[in-house]
Design an enzyme around this catalytic site. Structure first.
Site, PDB file in Angstrom:
ATOM      1  N   TYR B 119       0.867  -1.190   0.000  1.00  0.00           N
ATOM      2  CA  TYR B 119       0.000   0.000   0.000  1.00  0.00           C
ATOM      3  C   TYR B 119       0.901   1.237   0.000  1.00  0.00           C
ATOM      4  O   TYR B 119       1.929   1.261   0.677  1.00  0.00           O
ATOM      5  CB  TYR B 119      -0.869   0.006   1.263  1.00  0.00           C
ATOM      6  CG  TYR B 119      -1.690   1.265   1.458  1.00  0.00           C
ATOM      7  CD1 TYR B 119      -3.009   1.326   1.027  1.00  0.00           C
ATOM      8  CD2 TYR B 119      -1.136   2.382   2.089  1.00  0.00           C
ATOM      9  CE1 TYR B 119      -3.760   2.474   1.204  1.00  0.00           C
ATOM     10  CE2 TYR B 119      -1.881   3.537   2.264  1.00  0.00           C
ATOM     11  CZ  TYR B 119      -3.192   3.578   1.823  1.00  0.00           C
ATOM     12  OH  TYR B 119      -3.930   4.713   2.004  1.00  0.00           O
ATOM     13  N   GLU B 207      -3.494   7.534  -3.777  1.00  0.00           N
ATOM     14  CA  GLU B 207      -3.461   6.257  -3.075  1.00  0.00           C
ATOM     15  C   GLU B 207      -3.253   5.130  -4.083  1.00  0.00           C
ATOM     16  O   GLU B 207      -4.009   5.024  -5.049  1.00  0.00           O
ATOM     17  CB  GLU B 207      -4.784   6.048  -2.317  1.00  0.00           C
ATOM     18  CG  GLU B 207      -4.772   4.841  -1.403  1.00  0.00           C
ATOM     19  CD  GLU B 207      -6.092   4.670  -0.651  1.00  0.00           C
ATOM     20  OE1 GLU B 207      -6.079   4.630   0.588  1.00  0.00           O
ATOM     21  OE2 GLU B 207      -7.143   4.586  -1.313  1.00  0.00           O
TER      22      GLU B 207
END
Lengths: 297, 401
Positions: B119, B207
């Site tokens: 991530y 993101e």
């Protein structure tokens, strides 16, 4: 006494020839504030309403008139440059009224002015008012866009992220006979020049301030940080209110900084932190002054 | 302003970030053509992803029962069939609400062979007013969940905005994610590219979830952004004309789009008590007061500091388009604004929209006496209130009646 500005503080207006800046310069003059100069590049030698001299730049305006504070009314794309110019000219206080400055510009500005002696208030804020002792509090120092007449000279400090909600609190105080030392709108943006905590420290040190109202809203953690400091260090009664208990997460509620993201910045968390710090939190916005009166000695 | 995944990947690619090859399309035939191209390049799998501004696409269910907004396909025929099933269809995910979202666009991309998932995000750290890079060894899952269950898996890096992200910082972060050997360099390059995208595009958030180690047909490994989400600072669009054109009005609530045309800040909520307020903080506080006295706010609506009659009328029209609304509260603190101007605006708006719902008005501030008498002499059956609490109580009672 007061914080940041006194009735005799000399103020210059950046963006004095714009509609918005001009209108509020007029209102500040009517209030009796010392607006001594305006800045609009290319218009040096002209006067605002035959009264206030206009200069090309902040440094020369400050040098010629002795101004120590500035209000910034320039449009968002040029506002960061205006702030940096005012800081570079060595002003003590810069109040950025402009709404809609890109976040990246403010990140740069905030990093660039680290260590300077200038205090920045705003952007996206109603400004600063130290009420005067005349009729409808005239004779005070009004920098920005707040209505002057709702104020009353006194000893309560008000600090808030919101404009009209500040007016609401100030009006409640005034109607209850409680005047204000200084009212500071720190603005609704995610990167503010000054935080609740910065201003509360000033109120705590100001002998002319007896009690404090702190108004916050969802987004970020500035209220929690202020509450933690208040719990340990503040020797004055503090009342507060947090707007946005009913705001849905992930949505920007008008102000660029008013957003609950990743479960952070909720009204509940702020209210809990404030109550834990002994702050008297108003249940409804109608009770902001009452919440303070309850704990004033 | 939120972007679609394919738009986010276009911006990332511009800043040197590796993403799986692919293209957006709006018809099943286009989807087939793109897929045929990818298969011809030697891809074994092609992934088909609906493009909506909502998470949980993979697990979503379409209104006709078709399951999933993300599909792995082995043939161009399969791509065509799935694309046909999804385009023009409405999907409900955990984030769309019951109304769901209609699918207008698909992304057809190569289905990479994923070896490991991470991530990566860049956002503003509001405590320090500096950029913050957040990375986690656990990818493909909700970061908030990781923060709860395994906070040690999350690495945070503060960036000096004036210096920008330094190469050594990016290498350290890549290493902290467990990347080794050559992958440290390609990982660091990707992290730098993602940071650059955030900064150069005036993003409020970038993101990448998941960020993946992918294996090419020749067994070599590389790092790629397999999914991407970007939000842009709406106040900075004046310097990004190309990004401004990426705005997809299909993804925004109709009433909110209409409100933005009148410079009104409107957010639709689920309740029955509408409100019209000047100032964002006061508007939020008004919603809170409605809730405090037992009602449910139908909306957030900030008409700004200098509302004109046109704006007030537009605001009433927008409120009235919400069928849930049973009563309306107008709460104005006229600081500089003249209360009488507002009162005249309200009267004109009520007459123009032929308002039949109960209306509670609370005015305070500049020239309030004239404002009150304008309301009283208007012949309209509106209810006045003298404080926010009084107004909230009255409007909640009206909505319940």
């Amino acid at each position: 006494m007061a914080i940041l500005v006194k009735p005799d503080t000399k103020v210059l207006i950046q963006g004095i020839t714009g509609n918005f800046g001009g209108r509020h310069t007029r209102l500040s003059l009517d209030y009796g504030s010392q607006i001594v100069a305006g800045v609009t590049p290319g218009k040096t030698g002209q006067k605002f309403e035959d009264q206030v001299p206009i200069f090309d730049g902040v440094a020369e305006a400050a040098r010629e008139t002795g101004a120590t504070a500035s209000a910034i009314f320039v449009p968002p794309p040029f506002a960061a440059d205006a702030i940096l110019e005012a800081v570079d000219a060595g002003l003590e206080l810069v109040v950025a009224i402009t709404e809609g400055i890109p976040v990246r510009d403010m990140i740069e500005v905030k990093a660039a002015i680290q260590g300077s002696s200038t205090r920045l208030i705003g952007p996206n804020c109603p400004g600063v008012v130290t009420p005067g002792t005349g009729k409808d509090s005239q004779g005070g120092c009004r920098i920005g866009i707040a209505p002057g007449y709702i104020h009353k000279a006194g000893d309560i400090g008000v600090v808030s992220r919101s404009g009209t909600l500040t007016y609401e609190a100030v009006w409640q105080l005034t109607c209850n006979g409680l005047g204000q030392s200084t009212c500071v709108g720190i603005g609704g943006d995610p990167v503010p020049g000054s935080t609740h905590l910065d201003i509360i420290k000033l109120f705590n040190d100001d002998p002319g301030t007896r009690g404090i109202i702190m108004i916050g809203e969802i987004g970020g953690s500035a209220e929690e940080e202020a509450a933690a400091w208040i719990k340990e260090n503040c020797n004055k009664p503090v009342a507060g209110f947090i707007a946005g208990t009913t705001a849905p997460p992930g949505r920007r509620m008008g102000h660029a900084g008013a957003i609950i993201s990743g479960g952070k910045g909720t009204a509940e968390a702020k209210i809990t932190a404030m109550e834990a710090a002994g702050i008297s939190v108003a249940e409804t916005p109608s009770q902001m002054a009452d919440a303070l009166i309850k704990i004033l000695k | 302003m939120n972007l679609h995944e394919y738009q986010a990947k276009q911006l990332l690619t511009r800043h040197g970030v590796e993403v799986p090859g692919g293209q957006p399309c709006t018809t099943a035939d286009e989807a087939r053509a793109i897929a045929e191209g990818l298969f011809a390049e030697g891809q074994e799998m092609v992934v088909l992803k609906i493009q909506i501004h909502s998470g949980g696409r993979g697990k979503g269910v379409f209104k006709d029962g078709f399951k999933g907004g993300v599909h792995l396909c082995k043939s161009a025929d399969d791509v065509h069939e799935k694309a046909k099933a999804m385009l023009g269809n409405t999907i409900v995910t955990k984030q769309t609400g019951e109304a769901g979202r209609r699918v207008h666009t698909l992304l057809v991309a190569s289905g990479e062979k994923i070896v490991d998932e991470f991530y990566l995000a860049v956002l503003l750290d509001r405590e320090t007013s500096q950029p913050l890079i957040m990375a986690s060894r656990e990818g493909g899952v909700d970061i908030e969940e990781v923060a709860e269950t395994n906070p040690d898996a999350i690495v945070k890096l503060q960036v000096d905005p004036l210096l920008g992200l330094q190469p050594y910082q990016a290498r350290n972060l890549a290493k902290a994610l467990g990347l080794g050997g050559k992958l440290i360099h390609s990982g660091a390059r990707l992290i730098s590219g993602v940071y650059k995208t955030w900064w150069e595009c005036d993003a409020t958030m970038v993101e990448i979830n998941p960020l993946c180690i992918v294996e090419s047909p020749d067994d070599s490994q590389k790092i790629a952004a397999v999914d991407a989400k970007i939000s842009i600072d709406g106040n900075a669009l004046h310097r990004h004309k190309d990004i401004a054109e990426m705005r997809d009005l299909n993804e925004e609530a109709e009433l909110e789009v209409e409100a933005s045309r009148f410079d009104l800040n409107y957010i639709k909520l689920e309740g029955s008590v509408a409100c019209l307020v000047n100032g964002a903080g006061l508007a939020m506080a008004t919603m809170d007061a409605i809730k405090h006295y037992g009602g449910d706010p139908a909306n957030f609506l900030d008409v700004g500091g200098s509302a004109s009659t046109e704006q007030v009328t537009a605001a009433f029209r927008i409120i009235l388009k919400d069928p849930n609304v049973k009563a309306i509260l107008v709460n104005i603190f006229g600081g500089i604004m003249n209360c009488n101007t507002i009162a005249e605006g309200v009267v004109a708006a009520v007459q123009e929209t032929q308002l039949a719902l109960p209306l509670v008005v609370r005015l305070e501030g500049n020239n309030v006496e004239a404002g009150d008498s304008t309301l009283a002499n208007s012949g309209l059956s509106l209810i006045t209130a003298d404080s926010m609490a009084d107004a909230a109580k009255k409007v909640v009672a009206e909505a319940a009646a």
